[in-house]
Scaffold this active site. Structure first.
Site, PDB file in Angstrom:
ATOM      1  N   ASP A 306       0.862  -1.178   0.000  1.00 59.18           N
ATOM      2  CA  ASP A 306       0.000   0.000   0.000  1.00 59.18           C
ATOM      3  C   ASP A 306       0.902   1.233   0.000  1.00 59.18           C
ATOM      4  O   ASP A 306       2.133   1.139   0.077  1.00 59.18           O
ATOM      5  CB  ASP A 306      -0.941  -0.020   1.206  1.00 59.18           C
ATOM      6  CG  ASP A 306      -2.232   0.742   0.941  1.00 59.18           C
ATOM      7  OD1 ASP A 306      -2.229   1.650   0.085  1.00 59.18           O
ATOM      8  OD2 ASP A 306      -3.250   0.443   1.589  1.00 59.18           O
ATOM      9  N   TYR A 307       0.294   2.385  -0.071  1.00 59.05           N
ATOM     10  CA  TYR A 307       1.002   3.660  -0.222  1.00 59.05           C
ATOM     11  C   TYR A 307       2.037   3.847   0.897  1.00 59.05           C
ATOM     12  O   TYR A 307       1.666   4.013   2.060  1.00 59.05           O
ATOM     13  CB  TYR A 307      -0.038   4.785  -0.196  1.00 59.05           C
ATOM     14  CG  TYR A 307       0.422   6.135  -0.619  1.00 59.05           C
ATOM     15  CD1 TYR A 307       0.224   6.564  -1.926  1.00 59.05           C
ATOM     16  CD2 TYR A 307       1.038   7.002   0.267  1.00 59.05           C
ATOM     17  CE1 TYR A 307       0.613   7.830  -2.328  1.00 59.05           C
ATOM     18  CE2 TYR A 307       1.434   8.266  -0.136  1.00 59.05           C
ATOM     19  CZ  TYR A 307       1.230   8.671  -1.431  1.00 59.05           C
ATOM     20  OH  TYR A 307       1.618   9.923  -1.826  1.00 59.05           O
TER      21      TYR A 307
END
Length: 752
Positions: A306-307
């Site tokens: 994820d980010y």
């Protein structure tokens, strides 16, 4: 405890868990199928030994687009490589595998041209985006769409979203979110399908199939990404990004199945979650990403962080710096790094110094190239990049009509005392009051990058088209709103959450209607005029007072581009409500996490009044105010004549359950008939009920119809004490009912 148990193969368990579904549009699928790694074409395989270590790391480096589209600038700031020219230079040097949330086909054309004409190896870029519930045509938020209890509808909206996205140059979407969410405080519940495993599995599969269409090589398809692996929705206190501590049995029974369904439907990618799991962050968890995902399930696709998830291992306290964070995430099984840049910065040196095997690096690069091959990018890097096609496919009349249909079919009617709804189109003075009565705001909901409220149709516009004399008041001045109510025959009160109260990083301590709106509702109720509450929300709410007791109460969620017309269709009877709650609405905020499939305790409170020293709160029963699966129609629905094909379910003779559903009302109606079971005695305590099947049945006025479900042994499996799927002979209770807490029709059977 039963005298013996019967092990059931994982294949049979997966195949049987929901095999009784009466989802008539379900395509045939092999439920144990995995996304297997395929050999690369020889010409692509030959690229790997030609790459430098930096170019290999570049294939694992995904960044937010510097030339961003829509709301992406605020949602995903581009970070260090903050200029488009800087990212073009990275493309030429082979340091970038692709970008996400960019600015459409023209941006993609310029970047892809740079990659295939000016980089050394001419490897095409990958363009990704958060297409959560539509691109420019915005559909209901996923939680709302789950309320339709119609996976085929979810497949259709995902298909339409993919057509728009692919026309905008997008190859890959970071959806569907398949997290089970049982704590309504968690804001990201709005992105998923609610609290139930079966509904979550079906919606996950349907959305993957919709995004990917006939195959991800098709120019109108995008690759799906199941997220967030795993148990992200179970964060302590309902707090986003928070720790999760749970048993492996709960993971296997509750949180794994929607991911397995997404992979069975063909999802080629998965995103690691932000949270730690029993002390080990998912991004650096080899048990999750290798032992379970790769070895046990045979998943051969791509794992993306994820980010900045890899970089966040430092804040977790697992890594002392970025170099260690990159090593831990990569060796645990995260193939691609999103946004942090750590893989590009550190992997070449880690390989050179022997801290990361070259074979592991080549393995990850091979998975990225395999995805690009599967998407058809090596055959035609510009297959989804066509500015003219982009203009032609966005917000077409067909997709807007689908948005309106999906919106109306997502609205849940919780109460309709005295048949107050539907409202007549003429002859009564209507006052539309509240902060959501009109205006281009809070229509499309959270987590939409490219759509805007400006392009959506609001409630006032839709209502005035049907009832031109309607009085509109935003409710900001209570005295004025009360005066408008007194002058009307009926009040429509549009209240609830703003869209920025749901979504990522929007956990709430009290899941209630905002106090000023509650006060407005109390003042309107005090006028004595009949009133309808339209409840805008991205989560289950604990309703009280005049809201909970409203004569008519509709949960309208955030419905997207056609929000106003969809609500008006139900409000005035053009569409009979047919949606059901995908989440339990608790009696109070202090009850959460509350979900219907909770385990029985040793001291359950019997039906009736609250008794001392039993499982309940001091103030309220241990039950929902509005249960999972609850929802009313404009018809009058009755259940009767439960019939079981046998008293005992065996391998040779699955159990068939039949019931008669009748509509004694004056309008056609769609009922969602639900089948629940309870394993009465087992070696592991079991939920008080679990939904095993549901079917939608549409009945004309006066019509009655027989519905049928089938249960097999595999449908009754659970994770035993040895953490293997098992079934145990004994007694089961079943319900054919309109909700998870309704009595409906009840019966018993034995499992041999």
């Amino acid at each position: 405890m039963n005298g013996h148990d019967r092990r059931i193969t994982r294949r049979a368990w997966l195949a049987g868990a929901g095999a009784a579904l009466a989802w008539s549009a379900s395509p045939a699928r092999a439920l144990l199928a995995t996304v297997a790694a395929r050999p690369l074409p020889a010409s692509v395989e030959a690229l790997i030994p030609r790459m430098t270590l930096t170019e290999k790391a570049g294939q694992l480096n995904l960044l937010a687009a510097a030339w961003a589209g829509g709301a992406a600038i605020s949602l995903n700031p581009a970070g260090a490589a903050s200029s488009f020219d800087a990212q073009l230079k990275m493309v030429r040097r082979g340091e970038l595998t692709g970008v996400f949330n960019g600015n459409g086909a023209e941006m993609a054309r310029r970047m892809q041209t740079e990659a295939v004409r000016r980089s050394r190896l001419k490897i095409p870029l990958l363009f990704a985006a958060d297409v959560i519930h539509g691109l420019r045509t915005v559909f209901p938020v996923p939680l709302a769409e789950a309320a339709s209890f119609d996976p085929e509808l979810a497949r259709r909206t995902a298909r339409a979203a993919a057509v728009e996205a692919s026309a905008s140059g997008i190859d890959w979407t970071f959806a569907p979110m398949v997290d089970i969410a049982r704590d309504a405080r968690w804001g990201r519940a709005v992105e998923g399908s609610g609290e139930d495993v079966l509904l979550g599995r079906l919606m996950a599969a349907a959305r993957v199939e919709g995004f990917q269409g006939s195959g991800i090589a098709a120019p109108d398809a995008v690759a799906a990404c199941a997220k967030h692996f795993v148990a992200y929705g179970a964060g302590e206190d309902g707090l986003d990004y928070n720790s999760v501590d749970m048993s492996e049995r709960t993971l296997r029974d509750i949180y794994f199945p929607p991911f397995q369904a997404a992979f069975a439907a063909g999802a080629p990618t998965v995103m690691a979650s932000f949270n730690d799991l029993s002390g080990v962050p998912a991004t650096a968890n080899p048990w999750l990403l290798d032992t379970i995902l790769r070895k046990e399930w045979g998943f051969g696709g791509l794992v993306v962080s994820d980010y900045t998830g890899d970089e966040e291992l430092i804040a977790h306290g697992l890594a002392e710096d970025g170099r260690v964070a990159a090593r831990l995430a990569f060796l645990a099984g995260v193939d691609m790094s999103m946004q942090s840049g750590l893989y590009l910065k550190y992997l070449p040196d880690l390989v050179e110094k022997g801290e990361v095997p070259l074979a592991r690096l080549d393995e990850a690069v091979r998975r990225v190239l395999a995805l690009k091959v599967a998407l058809g990018l090596f055959d035609d890097p510009f297959r989804r990049i066509d500015p003219a096609r982009e203009k032609a496919r966005l917000r077409t009349p067909e997709t807007l009509a689908l948005a309106r249909e999906a919106g109306a079919r997502s609205i849940v009617m919780l109460r309709n005392d005295g048949a107050l709804l539907p409202l007549p189109r003429s002859g009564r003075k209507i006052a539309l009051i509240g902060p959501f009565a009109g205006g281009g705001h809070d229509l499309i909901g959270p987590w939409n990058v490219y759509g805007t409220d400006r392009e959506a149709v609001d409630l006032e516009t839709a209502v005035r088209a049907i009832a031109p004399g309607t009085t509109i008041d935003d409710g900001s001045d209570v005295a004025r709103a009360v005066a408008a109510a007194r002058a009307a025959d009926v009040v429509v009160l549009a209240i609830g959450e703003t869209q920025n109260m749901s979504g990522e990083a929007q956990s709430r301590t009290a899941i209630v209607v905002p106090p000023e709106q509650q006060a407005l509702a109390e003042a309107i109720a005090a006028t004595g005029k009949p009133y309808v509450v339209l409840l805008r929300t991205g989560r289950a709410l604990a309703l009280a007072g005049a809201v909970a007791k409203a004569p008519a109460l509709l949960v309208t969620w955030f419905l997207g581009s056609q929000d106003g017309p969809a609500i008006a269709d139900v409000l005035f009877g053009a569409v009979s409500p047919a949606a059901r709650l995908p989440v339990s609405f608790p009696r109070a905020s202090g009850q959460v996490p509350y979900y219907y499939a909770h385990r029985s305790t040793g001291r359950p409170n019997p039906a009736g009044a609250l008794q001392p020293y039993k499982t309940h709160f001091r103030e309220v029963p241990n039950s929902a105010l509005f249960a999972f699966g609850h929802g009313l129609t404009y018809g009058e629905i009755g259940y009767a004549d439960l019939r079981l094909s046998a008293k005992t379910l065996t391998d040779a003779a699955p159990l068939t359950i039949r019931a008669t559903i009748a509509n004694t009302g004056r309008v056609a109606a769609t009922e969602v008939v639900q089948l629940y079971v309870h394993d009465v005695v087992a070696s592991v305590t079991q939920p008080v009920r679990v939904m095993k099947a549901f079917t939608r049945v549409t009945l004309a006025p006066g019509e009655r119809r027989t519905v049928e479900f089938t249960l097999t042994r595999a449908d009754l499996a659970f994770t035993g004490r040895d953490l293997k799927p098992t079934t145990e002979p004994g007694a089961f209770r079943l319900w054919v009912a309109p909700s998870a807490e309704a009595e409906g029709l009840t019966g018993t059977f034995m499992l041999a």
